[in-house]
Design an enzyme around this catalytic site. Structure first.
Site, mmCIF file in Angstrom:
data_model
loop_
_atom_site.group_PDB
_atom_site.id
_atom_site.type_symbol
_atom_site.label_atom_id
_atom_site.label_comp_id
_atom_site.label_asym_id
_atom_site.label_seq_id
_atom_site.Cartn_x
_atom_site.Cartn_y
_atom_site.Cartn_z
ATOM 1 C CG HIS A 133 -1.984 -1.134 1.097
ATOM 2 N ND1 HIS A 133 -2.423 -1.532 -0.101
ATOM 3 C CD2 HIS A 133 -2.666 -1.825 2.237
ATOM 4 C CE1 HIS A 133 -3.615 -2.268 0.058
ATOM 5 N NE2 HIS A 133 -3.502 -2.714 1.483
ATOM 6 C CG HIS A 207 -7.698 -0.455 2.476
ATOM 7 N ND1 HIS A 207 -8.402 -1.142 3.189
ATOM 8 C CD2 HIS A 207 -6.394 -0.972 2.097
ATOM 9 C CE1 HIS A 207 -7.719 -2.335 3.411
ATOM 10 N NE2 HIS A 207 -6.840 -2.378 2.713
ATOM 11 C CD GLU A 347 -8.383 -3.368 -0.453
ATOM 12 O OE1 GLU A 347 -7.143 -2.985 -0.566
ATOM 13 O OE2 GLU A 347 -8.613 -4.284 0.503
HETATM 14 C C1 BGC Z 1 -4.601 -6.350 1.913
HETATM 15 C C2 BGC Z 1 -4.335 -7.278 3.143
HETATM 16 C C3 BGC Z 1 -3.860 -6.316 4.122
HETATM 17 C C4 BGC Z 1 -4.990 -5.212 4.226
HETATM 18 C C5 BGC Z 1 -4.780 -4.165 5.382
HETATM 19 C C6 BGC Z 1 -5.441 -5.392 2.104
HETATM 20 O O1 BGC Z 1 -5.662 -4.959 0.664
HETATM 21 O O2 BGC Z 1 -4.510 -7.319 0.766
HETATM 22 O O3 BGC Z 1 -3.390 -8.215 3.080
HETATM 23 O O4 BGC Z 1 -3.792 -6.698 5.444
HETATM 24 O O5 BGC Z 1 -5.267 -4.461 3.006
HETATM 25 O O6 BGC Z 1 -3.554 -3.671 5.237
#
Ligand code: BGC
Length: 395
Positions: A133, A207, A347
């Site tokens: 991210h 998110h 997402e």
């Molecule tokens: C990821 C997860 C992660 C979550 C929060 C998601 O997009 O695929 O693995 O734990 O985001 O960070």
């Protein structure tokens, strides 16, 4: 219940869902208030967009996060349906990315490294050996510049952020604009755009964690929510949750959501991929053709409230994540502890690790080109049974 009564009940429910919601008749508009300050003393604002039906979306300039989203149930009762915090402090210490804008690269890049035109770029490792991210200080941890802008069909807020060449290891100065529009058709539309002065990779998303019952005390988990995803394939992962490169058919696996299925029906199945994710934490390959434009990606219905959320996107993939890493340690709005599977995320995105996967759709952005994607979360209600709504959102 006798058949005829049942039929009347369904008809009544259908009728109700077309009527304007009860609830407080808030005037549509945009309000702004202080949301606190960052540890560095930067002021953070919270903008609340209200549409003509009283639907409300609050967005923080810190991380561009959707802090709350209040939508009606079948009886016109509004609930906040996204996880989040009461003030900016929660977002500063947050590790779950509640509601935030994600960039420069949504999801993981394997070994926190990629090459472009023979140059190797090394990113911060913030998830085991990988980058997740956007890195340590992704777009979720910066203050965006906000401007209310006119919208034909609702309330709109424009957020901009200038990401510097080399930030978190990514090449190129990237100018990013995200426009949130809350339409009068109960849609939260998010338009992402970006330009660069040097070849780079971009994959922006939001998110938000949803629980369509509501996110107050006693909302429980999301296992009874019913999900449909427009995907025949998904991208299986390794132990670090990096795609192996395979596009695997969902048929005959717990990843088959082509027909509406309860999220909890197979979430603990004896399946290698489910075990690796600790539940669902996978990218689905949306059934779409180039030039499709905005297309339906997923629909979630919550049987007790009657709330329905549809996700429409121009993106080729969607990460379905069932909050497997939530453990009750994050205390959210009103002091509520967010437990494992208290919410789900859808997402929209390009596939994880695309910079290292030549067969995945490209995430490269070159100078002179414009990155532009659109995702719409559309809310409605209906009682008791699955519905098929194929009307495209307003855009
Ligand atoms: C990821 C997860 C992660 C979550 C929060 C998601 O997009 O695929 O693995 O734990 O985001 O960070």
């Amino acid at each position: 219940m006798k058949r005829s009564i049942l039929r009347i009940a369904i008809l009544g429910a259908m009728l109700m869902s077309t009527l304007p919601s009860r609830g407080t008749a808030a005037a549509s508009g945009t309000a702004k208030k202080s949301f606190g300050k960052t540890p560095e003393g930067e002021a953070v604002e919270l903008y609340t967009l209200t549409n003509k039906n009283g639907v409300e979306a609050s967005i923080s300039t810190y991380g561009g996060a959707v802090v709350s989203l209040k939508v009606p149930d079948l009886h016109g009762t509004f609930e906040d349906i996204v996880l989040g915090y009461d003030s900016v402090d929660g977002y500063v210490s947050d590790k779950s990315y509640f509601g935030a804008l994600i960039g420069r690269y949504g999801n993981r890049i394997g070994h926190a490294q990629f090459s472009l035109d023979g140059n190797t770029y090394t990113l911060a490792k913030n998830n085991g050996q990988n980058s997740l991210h956007g890195g340590i200080k992704g777009f979720n941890k910066v203050v965006w510049t906000a401007k209310e802008i006119p919208a034909k069909d609702g309330q709109a807020l424009e957020l901009t952020y200038a990401s510097k060449d080399g930030e978190e290891g990514f090449p190129g100065n990237l100018n990013v604009t995200v426009v949130y529009t809350l339409t009068d058709s109960n849609e939260l539309k998010i338009e992402y755009s970006a330009t660069t002065d040097k070849k780079t990779v971009v994959n922006l998303t939001n998110h938000s964690y949803f629980n369509l019952v509501g996110v107050g005390l006693g909302s429980g988990d999301i296992l009874k929510h019913v999900l449909m995803i427009e995907a025949d394939k998904f991208t299986p992962v390794d132990a670090g949750l990096i795609p192996t490169g395979e596009l695997r058919a969902v048929a005959g696996t717990p990843f088959d959501f082509r027909k509406p299925t309860a999220i909890g029906a197979r979430i603990d199945a004896n399946d290698e991929q489910i075990k690796l994710g600790g539940g669902y934490d996978h990218n689905f390959v949306l059934r779409r053709k180039p030039g499709d434009g905005l297309a339906l990606a997923a629909r979630v219905t919550e049987p007790t409230s009657g709330r329905i959320m549809e996700v429409w996107t121009t993106e080729p993939g969607v990460q379905f994540y069932t909050g497997n890493f939530l453990d009750g340690s994050a205390r959210g709005k009103g002091g509520v502890a967010y437990a494992k599977r208290a919410a789900f995320c859808l997402e929209t995105q390009h596939f994880p690790d695309s910079p290292n996967q030549p067969k995945f759709p490209s995430v490269v952005l070159s100078p002179g080109a414009r990155y532009h994607t659109t995702t719409v979360y559309k809310f409605s209600t209906q009682k008791g049974r699955e519905v098929t709504i194929h009307k495209s959102p307003s855009h």
